[in-house]
Design an enzyme around this catalytic site. Sequence first.
Site, PDB file in Angstrom:
ATOM      1  N   MET A  92      -8.982   9.327   1.069  1.00 26.77           N
ATOM      2  CA  MET A  92     -10.163   9.603   1.883  1.00 26.77           C
ATOM      3  C   MET A  92     -11.489   9.590   1.121  1.00 26.77           C
ATOM      4  O   MET A  92     -12.515   9.993   1.661  1.00 26.77           O
ATOM      5  CB  MET A  92      -9.998  10.939   2.621  1.00 26.77           C
ATOM      6  CG  MET A  92      -8.800  10.955   3.572  1.00 26.77           C
ATOM      7  SD  MET A  92      -8.728   9.527   4.685  1.00 26.77           S
ATOM      8  CE  MET A  92      -9.961  10.000   5.873  1.00 26.77           C
ATOM      9  N   ILE A  95     -14.116   4.552  -3.387  1.00 23.04           N
ATOM     10  CA  ILE A  95     -14.133   4.294  -4.825  1.00 23.04           C
ATOM     11  C   ILE A  95     -15.490   3.675  -5.145  1.00 23.04           C
ATOM     12  O   ILE A  95     -15.861   2.655  -4.576  1.00 23.04           O
ATOM     13  CB  ILE A  95     -12.982   3.360  -5.235  1.00 23.04           C
ATOM     14  CG1 ILE A  95     -11.663   4.091  -4.993  1.00 23.04           C
ATOM     15  CG2 ILE A  95     -13.115   2.928  -6.689  1.00 23.04           C
ATOM     16  CD1 ILE A  95     -10.432   3.261  -5.277  1.00 23.04           C
ATOM     17  N   HIS A 112      -6.353  -0.062   7.254  1.00 24.77           N
ATOM     18  CA  HIS A 112      -7.259   0.607   8.184  1.00 24.77           C
ATOM     19  C   HIS A 112      -6.736   0.431   9.617  1.00 24.77           C
ATOM     20  O   HIS A 112      -6.334  -0.682   9.994  1.00 24.77           O
ATOM     21  CB  HIS A 112      -8.667   0.010   8.052  1.00 24.77           C
ATOM     22  CG  HIS A 112      -9.644   0.675   8.965  1.00 24.77           C
ATOM     23  ND1 HIS A 112     -10.181   1.917   8.693  1.00 24.77           N
ATOM     24  CD2 HIS A 112     -10.132   0.302  10.180  1.00 24.77           C
ATOM     25  CE1 HIS A 112     -10.974   2.263   9.689  1.00 24.77           C
ATOM     26  NE2 HIS A 112     -10.954   1.310  10.599  1.00 24.77           N
TER      27      HIS A 112
HETATM   28  C1  GRF Z   1      -3.523   5.602   8.305  1.00 27.26           C
HETATM   29  O1  GRF Z   1      -3.817   5.535   9.678  1.00 27.26           O
HETATM   30  C2  GRF Z   1      -4.316   4.551   7.566  1.00 27.26           C
HETATM   31  O2  GRF Z   1      -4.571   3.413   8.330  1.00 27.26           O
HETATM   32  C3  GRF Z   1      -5.614   5.266   7.254  1.00 27.26           C
HETATM   33  O3  GRF Z   1      -5.243   6.588   6.987  1.00 27.26           O
HETATM   34  C4  GRF Z   1      -4.023   6.895   7.662  1.00 27.26           C
HETATM   35  C5  GRF Z   1      -3.074   7.420   6.636  1.00 27.26           C
HETATM   36  O4  GRF Z   1      -1.912   7.949   7.223  1.00 27.26           O
HETATM   37  N1  GRF Z   1      -6.311   4.637   6.165  1.00 27.26           N
HETATM   38  P1  GRF Z   1      -0.715   8.393   6.305  1.00 27.26           P
HETATM   39  O5  GRF Z   1      -1.229   9.474   5.353  1.00 27.26           O
HETATM   40  O6  GRF Z   1      -0.211   7.188   5.570  1.00 27.26           O
HETATM   41  O7  GRF Z   1       0.307   8.955   7.241  1.00 27.26           O
END
Ligand code: GRF
Length: 212
Positions: A92, A95, A112
């Site tokens: 989250m 970078i 994404h």
């Molecule tokens: C996923 O929906 C991905 O597309 C986004 O963050 C979420 C991560 O989910 N970047 P998880 O932690 O892999 O369950």
Amino acid sequence: MNKIKIAILASGRGSNFEAIAKAVKDGTCHAQIMVLITNKPDAGAIKIAQNYKIPVEIVERKSFANRDGLDLKIKSILDQNKVELVVLAGYMLLIKNKSLLEKYENRIINIHPSLLPAFPGESAQKDAFEYGAKISGLTIHFVNETLDGGAIIYQEAVDISECENEYDVAREIITREHSAYAKVIDMFARGKFTTEGRRVKYVENNKEGKHE
Ligand code: GRF
């Protein structure tokens, strides 16, 4: 066939990480997960790493004076592990450090939950639902300094027309993410993605299956 050395960066529950770890164990994804790097000491991903006996590195933002410090620590972990592909799976933080982005140019990927460039950012599924989109999907893309803005490697459309809320949308998309991400990582082991501007092309390795 050679396995590609990967690192996973995750901040949350880690369901994509788990799907990749499972595909690696089953032999359908030719990768070796060298390390899980997380910025959250309570991330669900840590438990998954322990189950699969994958080393964990916790790099909390507060342990560093600035974001460069954090990114440089990540770079040193990647370097030490001779990582060939960096896989963001619900990481989250952006970078930002130039030397990390430059050294691993076209070797950092993210997934994404929308068809980019529609609905970038953290609330992609909610935004797609509220907009009334009938089709959304998933995008796997290279990471650059812009949020969800790097060149697109792979996309899949997902029909969300029957969804009644954002959670339905998220559920429809995440199951598709799980198989898509492992498949694309396996493609990195089998060949090479080259970029020309924003256009990404895939070239299979020669018959010996060498990873160049
Ligand atoms: C996923 O929906 C991905 O597309 C986004 O963050 C979420 C991560 O989910 N970047 P998880 O932690 O892999 O369950």
